[in-house]
Design a protein around this motif. Structure first.
Motif, PDB file in Angstrom:
ATOM      1  N   ALA A   1      21.614  18.187 -17.337  1.00  0.00           N
ATOM      2  CA  ALA A   1      22.468  17.008 -17.458  1.00  0.00           C
ATOM      3  C   ALA A   1      22.222  16.039 -16.300  1.00  0.00           C
ATOM      4  O   ALA A   1      22.164  14.816 -16.499  1.00  0.00           O
ATOM      5  CB  ALA A   1      23.933  17.422 -17.502  1.00  0.00           C
ATOM      6  N   ILE A   2      22.058  16.575 -15.099  1.00  0.00           N
ATOM      7  CA  ILE A   2      21.778  15.720 -13.934  1.00  0.00           C
ATOM      8  C   ILE A   2      20.438  15.019 -14.102  1.00  0.00           C
ATOM      9  O   ILE A   2      20.313  13.805 -13.850  1.00  0.00           O
ATOM     10  CB  ILE A   2      21.795  16.564 -12.643  1.00  0.00           C
TER      11      ILE A   2
ATOM     12  N   THR B   1      12.002  18.003 -14.573  1.00  0.00           N
ATOM     13  CA  THR B   1      12.270  18.752 -15.809  1.00  0.00           C
ATOM     14  C   THR B   1      11.137  19.717 -16.109  1.00  0.00           C
ATOM     15  O   THR B   1      11.363  20.869 -16.497  1.00  0.00           O
ATOM     16  CB  THR B   1      12.463  17.781 -16.992  1.00  0.00           C
TER      17      THR B   1
ATOM     18  N   MET C   1      24.819  16.807 -24.486  1.00  0.00           N
ATOM     19  CA  MET C   1      23.798  16.687 -23.458  1.00  0.00           C
ATOM     20  C   MET C   1      23.201  15.279 -23.395  1.00  0.00           C
ATOM     21  O   MET C   1      22.497  14.935 -22.437  1.00  0.00           O
ATOM     22  CB  MET C   1      22.692  17.713 -23.702  1.00  0.00           C
TER      23      MET C   1
ATOM     24  N   THR D   1      17.529  27.621 -18.336  1.00  0.00           N
ATOM     25  CA  THR D   1      17.849  26.615 -17.327  1.00  0.00           C
ATOM     26  C   THR D   1      19.301  26.155 -17.471  1.00  0.00           C
ATOM     27  O   THR D   1      19.793  25.940 -18.581  1.00  0.00           O
ATOM     28  CB  THR D   1      16.922  25.394 -17.460  1.00  0.00           C
ATOM     29  N   SER D   2      19.975  25.985 -16.357  1.00  0.00           N
ATOM     30  CA  SER D   2      21.368  25.550 -16.368  1.00  0.00           C
ATOM     31  C   SER D   2      21.506  24.198 -17.064  1.00  0.00           C
ATOM     32  O   SER D   2      20.748  23.253 -16.787  1.00  0.00           O
ATOM     33  CB  SER D   2      21.885  25.432 -14.936  1.00  0.00           C
ATOM     34  N   TYR D   3      22.482  24.107 -17.951  1.00  0.00           N
ATOM     35  CA  TYR D   3      22.745  22.835 -18.614  1.00  0.00           C
ATOM     36  C   TYR D   3      23.206  21.781 -17.608  1.00  0.00           C
ATOM     37  O   TYR D   3      22.977  20.588 -17.801  1.00  0.00           O
ATOM     38  CB  TYR D   3      23.788  23.008 -19.715  1.00  0.00           C
ATOM     39  N   THR D   4      23.855  22.202 -16.536  1.00  0.00           N
ATOM     40  CA  THR D   4      24.265  21.264 -15.492  1.00  0.00           C
ATOM     41  C   THR D   4      23.048  20.593 -14.868  1.00  0.00           C
ATOM     42  O   THR D   4      23.013  19.366 -14.661  1.00  0.00           O
ATOM     43  CB  THR D   4      25.078  21.989 -14.404  1.00  0.00           C
ATOM     44  N   THR D   5      22.030  21.393 -14.585  1.00  0.00           N
ATOM     45  CA  THR D   5      20.791  20.850 -14.032  1.00  0.00           C
ATOM     46  C   THR D   5      20.149  19.859 -14.994  1.00  0.00           C
ATOM     47  O   THR D   5      19.732  18.761 -14.597  1.00  0.00           O
ATOM     48  CB  THR D   5      19.802  21.996 -13.725  1.00  0.00           C
TER      49      THR D   5
ATOM     50  N   PRO E   1      25.348  12.370 -20.403  1.00  0.00           N
ATOM     51  CA  PRO E   1      24.999  11.980 -19.029  1.00  0.00           C
ATOM     52  C   PRO E   1      23.937  10.885 -18.973  1.00  0.00           C
ATOM     53  O   PRO E   1      24.030   9.972 -18.137  1.00  0.00           O
ATOM     54  CB  PRO E   1      24.481  13.287 -18.417  1.00  0.00           C
TER      55      PRO E   1
END
Length: 483
Positions: A357-358, A343, A301, A351-355, A304
């Motif tokens: 990461a962005i 955040t 994580m 919470t989505s890890y993709t979110t 990114p």
């Protein structure tokens, strides 16, 4: 275009390589502390000194970099620091007992504390002022990605080889950097004015910064003891500052802080570095404790943010030449603040890890547009002894701010969790009876801590935007540069 020449690129690469070794060693041992406890049959309080000795060695050496550079030449002292660092790294890797290892780490830290300030002095001195931003995109990158890469590399080496590899790994690059300095970095001429070394100033400042860093970072000591140590350290630093303001040749020229450009940029650096590096401990705690995932997921994580930072630094160097640091750094602070706000809004136990990461990539992009452009802006007009002093003051201030920020963020997070769990802290999650409401309360503590981090970031933005435009930092362009 203010591109670096081939020789300047080689100098930048050598400085970056040496700087990366020094920065990596601040965090590379973090993942190995449990292994050290087993290997040396010692408590965490004792083992912690493997990390603490290095950190304290660094902050003790940083104030001395300017004086050493002026007296013996930045290149010569830089070479000596790299060689000592390589020898101490080998000594740490070959350590036969804990005392030996801690002593080697302290020597490593003393050498490492000289490497980055002297590298900045050499890098800035090797190029014209209008190309300092380009130089910093290379030489400054280790300062930002090193703390993130350290735990990742440490985990790989620890799992694949042994704890000794954590120290041996830095020996070849350090020696390679020595060869590069000998080949490409021109010799500088030490000051012909043989003024006495400010011994009294050193006896005030060095113990002062060590005491402050120790008091804020050493969690094993009692609160009353830590407060007393910090108070003593601050008192010593205050006496040093007052004395140096009138001294003809102080250990560090603190009068630079009175200059609007240098002082305001130093303030922005401190205000951002503290909360940023302090908040880096929150995401691993969220992932490993609240979500129950592995340290490898935590490391992944971080990627990114590192990518966003690396890209941003390169873009910021070009934009800095055209628009000036007021706009570039202000944009970076705005990005960091927006990432933090988002955040706070989206963070939940699932919470989505993709979110995330962005948002981490946005935070990294903001940081890349803040740290290096701020350092370039602060040092753009410095020459000679002032350049050496400025190159020592900035990393020293950032290091102390990071220690303070980490301690404050950790204390705030811990206190808020304790208030939410009737004093049980994160251990409450290990209780089989723990429910979703309890997890939600701990996540809320994380979010409230981030609100405090956000407040300091906004303060840094206000300081940056209130700095009035001055003369351009580069050759004339279509857009006037700002301070």
């Amino acid at each position: 275009m203010n591109r670096l020449t081939g020789r300047e690129l080689r100098i930048a690469a050598v400085i970056a390589l040496g700087g990366l070794m020094a920065v990596l060693d601040t965090t590379i041992v973090a993942v190995a502390l449990p292994r050290f406890m087993t290997t040396f049959s010692a408590s965490l309080t004792t083992i912690q000194w493997i990390a603490t000795a290095y950190a304290l060695g660094m902050v003790a050496a940083m104030p001395l970099a300017a004086t050493f550079a002026q007296r013996w030449g930045a290149r010569r002292v830089y070479l000596a620091a790299l060689l000592v660092f390589a020898v101490a790294s080998a000594g740490a890797g070959a350590a036969g007992d804990l005392g030996w290892l801690i002593a080697a780490r302290a020597v490593q830290g003393l050498a490492g504390g000289l490497i980055n300030p002297l590298g900045m002095t050499i890098g800035f001195g090797a190029v014209a002022p209008e190309r300092r931003s380009r130089m910093t995109t290379i030489t400054g990158l280790p300062l930002l990605i090193g703390p993130i890469l350290g735990p990742m590399l440490g985990g790989i080496l620890l799992d694949g080889l042994s704890w000794r590899a954590l120290f041996f790994i830095t020996v070849p690059p350090a020696l390679l950097a020595v060869a590069g300095v000998l080949r490409w970095v021109p010799a500088d001429v030490p000051s012909t004015e043989r003024t006495p070394i400010d011994v009294a100033g050193g006896l005030l400042l060095v113990p002062g910064v060590v005491a402050v860093a120790y008091g804020f970072s050493e969690e094993s000591a009692g609160l009353e003891i830590r407060v007393a140590i910090v108070a003593i350290g601050l008192a010593l630093m205050a006496v040093f500052t007052r004395r140096s303001w009138r001294h003809r040749a102080p250990l560090l020229n603190v009068r630079l802080l009175r200059d609007r450009t240098f002082g305001r940029n130093a303030a922005v650096l401190v205000l951002y570095a503290g909360p940023y590096f302090g908040s880096m401990l929150l995401m691993p705690a969220y992932i490993q404790v609240i979500r129950g995932d592995s340290a490898l997921v935590s490391a992944a994580m971080m990627v990114p943010g590192t990518i966003g930072m690396s890209i941003s630094i390169q873009l910021a160097a070009r934009l800095l030449e055209r628009f000036g640091p007021r706009i570039v750094v202000g944009t970076g602070l705005s990005l960091a603040a927006v990432s933090t706000v988002l955040t706070v809004l989206v963070l939940a136990p699932d919470t989505s890890y993709t979110t995330l990461a962005i948002l981490g990539a946005i935070q990294g992009a903001g940081t890349g547009a803040i740290m290096m452009p701020t350092i370039v802006s602060a040092g753009r007009d410095l020459r000679g002894p002032d350049l050496a002093s400025g190159s020592a003051i900035l990393p020293l201030a950032s290091t102390i701010a990071s220690a303070v920020g980490t301690a404050v963020v950790s204390a705030a997070f811990t206190g808020l969790i304790a208030a939410s769990t009737a004093g049980r802290g994160l251990a409450a999650l290990s209780d089989p009876a723990a429910d979703a409401a309890l997890t939600g309360q701990i996540v809320d503590a994380y979010r409230l801590t981030l609100v405090g981090v956000l407040a300091v970031m906004v303060l840094a933005l206000v300081v940056r935007l209130r700095t009035r435009p001055t003369t351009p930092t580069t050759e004339p362009t279509k857009v006037r540069s700002a301070a």
